[in-house]
Write an enzyme that holds these catalytic residues in place. Structure first.
Site, PDB file in Angstrom:
ATOM      1  N   GLU A   1     -22.140  59.659  83.243  1.00 33.64           N
ATOM      2  CA  GLU A   1     -21.184  60.541  83.931  1.00 33.64           C
ATOM      3  C   GLU A   1     -21.007  60.115  85.391  1.00 33.64           C
ATOM      4  O   GLU A   1     -21.978  59.710  86.037  1.00 33.64           O
ATOM      5  CB  GLU A   1     -21.678  61.994  83.862  1.00 33.64           C
TER       6      GLU A   1
ATOM      7  N   ALA B   1     -26.811  68.969  75.845  1.00 27.16           N
ATOM      8  CA  ALA B   1     -28.038  68.915  76.641  1.00 27.16           C
ATOM      9  C   ALA B   1     -27.911  67.928  77.799  1.00 27.16           C
ATOM     10  O   ALA B   1     -27.506  68.295  78.903  1.00 27.16           O
ATOM     11  CB  ALA B   1     -29.211  68.552  75.733  1.00 27.16           C
ATOM     12  N   ARG B   2     -28.245  66.682  77.566  1.00 28.51           N
ATOM     13  CA  ARG B   2     -28.155  65.618  78.562  1.00 28.51           C
ATOM     14  C   ARG B   2     -27.642  64.349  77.893  1.00 28.51           C
ATOM     15  O   ARG B   2     -28.094  63.982  76.802  1.00 28.51           O
ATOM     16  CB  ARG B   2     -29.523  65.340  79.208  1.00 28.51           C
TER      17      ARG B   2
ATOM     18  N   HIS C   1     -18.761  67.877  80.720  1.00 25.60           N
ATOM     19  CA  HIS C   1     -19.983  68.560  81.149  1.00 25.60           C
ATOM     20  C   HIS C   1     -19.633  69.926  81.746  1.00 25.60           C
ATOM     21  O   HIS C   1     -20.134  70.310  82.814  1.00 25.60           O
ATOM     22  CB  HIS C   1     -20.744  67.704  82.169  1.00 25.60           C
TER      23      HIS C   1
ATOM     24  N   ILE D   1     -31.320  78.283  75.700  1.00 24.31           N
ATOM     25  CA  ILE D   1     -29.983  77.873  75.268  1.00 24.31           C
ATOM     26  C   ILE D   1     -29.959  77.595  73.777  1.00 24.31           C
ATOM     27  O   ILE D   1     -29.049  78.036  73.062  1.00 24.31           O
ATOM     28  CB  ILE D   1     -29.511  76.651  76.078  1.00 24.31           C
TER      29      ILE D   1
END
Length: 377
Positions: free
Chosen positions: A299, A269-270, A317, A187
């Site tokens: 989240e 990403a996270r 997301h 990515i």
């Protein structure tokens, strides 16, 4: 056809697959190929809730399946994290777990490896979609898109006029700016390709593995083994790296302080990689000019301090959220399972090297023994 759910599935000479989540939608022909070769157990959603899921594993009511597949990211994970409590109940002879999704912070791939279980993710399936979303956020943080969106949607002519006249004074074109990428995997590299081709951005990157010279040359990328040196030169910092072990934040106040004042930040990403309070403080102080966040620490909740900031672009997301991604997730999960059960190499193995290390160190014999499994029951 899938096996009807019964307390004890009938004996069969064929390998068995535990299928978690929604029915196959985009690849029916491939699914039919699986059903012609293997027995498939497809539990209903109620059996995937953690208490019920653990109970079925303890009871052995799904038999000794040799593979698990989760072809959809949005279903099939109702049991929560795949931790030691769950993994120790898996049957002997289980060879592979293939799941949708690129990230795997929810599954203990080390615990799987110790039992000789290969974990395969959906690497590559979402690369194009996430890369596009990253490009959108890069444009947004340089061109004050969040402020412009809010002003237009306010239905207030004064806010519209203010944005129209004032935003250009703090908006910049991304062209020629420096993009510092943390994590140049599939990515991250796709983002570098897009940013270089679209905007002529200067690409810097930090990773534990350096790209091949020809890959670096294609985007004129500059490798920084020391992240501090990269940060000092970065106009826009972008995270494209897996979660840290233990979920510790990567972006902290100390790291932000090393960026030039007025730098931009993008995270696709996270959310757990970011200390969101530190990020909010940096945005309020002007240390960071803007942020684009597709992922969030808690989240489905977003940070209350940043939710109304005009210099923060937020999405839900949805970076990988495209039909092409869902199609590829299904395909990869099924093909990985099929290949492993037929003795072929998996396409997207995550922990294969860990299995080899465990076997070399004498911690695995291909899987837990029947005795180990029976004791777990």
């Amino acid at each position: 056809m899938p096996i009807a759910m019964t307390p004890s599935p009938p004996p069969s000479d064929r390998a068995r697959i535990l299928f978690l989540g929604d029915d196959i939608t985009y690849n029916p022909t491939l699914y039919q190929r699986l059903t012609s070769q293997f027995d498939i157990v497809h539990p209903p959603p109620a059996d995937l809730q953690r208490p019920a899921f653990l109970r079925h594993l303890r009871d052995g009511s799904w038999g000794r399946f040799q593979a698990i597949m989760r072809p959809s990211w949005h279903t099939g994970g109702e049991m929560g994290n795949w931790d030691e409590e769950l993994i120790r109940l898996l049957p002997p002879g289980l060879k592979v777990y293939a799941s949708a999704g690129a990230g795997y912070d929810w599954v203990d791939v080390f615990a799987l490896a110790k039992r000789g279980i290969l974990y395969c993710n959906g690497a590559g399936a979402s690369t194009e979609a996430v890369g596009d979303m990253a490009l959108w956020h890069i444009i947004s943080v340089f061109r004050n898109m969040a402020s412009s969106f809010l002003a237009a949607r306010s239905m207030d002519p004064k806010q519209f006029s203010l944005a129209h006249h004032e935003l250009p004074a703090t908006s910049y074109n991304p062209r020629g700016r420096t993009l510092g990428i943390v994590g140049l995997g599939n990515i991250g590299y796709a983002i570098a390709l897009k940013a270089y081709a679209a905007f002529g951005m200067k690409i810097l990157y930090h990773d534990i593995v350096r790209k091949r010279p020809e890959q670096e040359d294609l985007v004129q990328a500059e490798f920084h083994p020391d992240i501090d040196s990269m940060l000092r030169e970065t106009d826009c910092l972008l995270l494209a790296t897996p979660s840290t072990l233990g979920g510790r934040p990567f972006l902290t106040s100390e790291l932000i302080a090393q960026l030039p004042r007025g730098a931009r930040f993008v995270n696709i990403a996270r959310g757990s990689l970011v200390d969101e309070d530190a990020l909010a403080e940096a945005l309020e102080s002007g240390q960071l000019a803007a942020a684009g966040l597709d992922v969030h620490a808690s989240e489905p909740h977003v940070n209350e301090r940043m939710v109304n900031m005009a210099n923060v672009t937020m999405t839900c997301h949805t970076g990988g959220g495209a039909v092409e991604t869902k199609t590829a997730f299904e395909q990869l999960a099924m093909e990985n399972v099929e290949r492993v059960l037929k003795g072929m190499e998996a396409l997207t193995a995550v922990n294969g090297h860990l299995i080899k290390e465990s076997m070399t160190n004498g911690h695995a014999n291909g899987h837990a023994t029947n005795g180990d499994w029976n004791r777990a029951l």
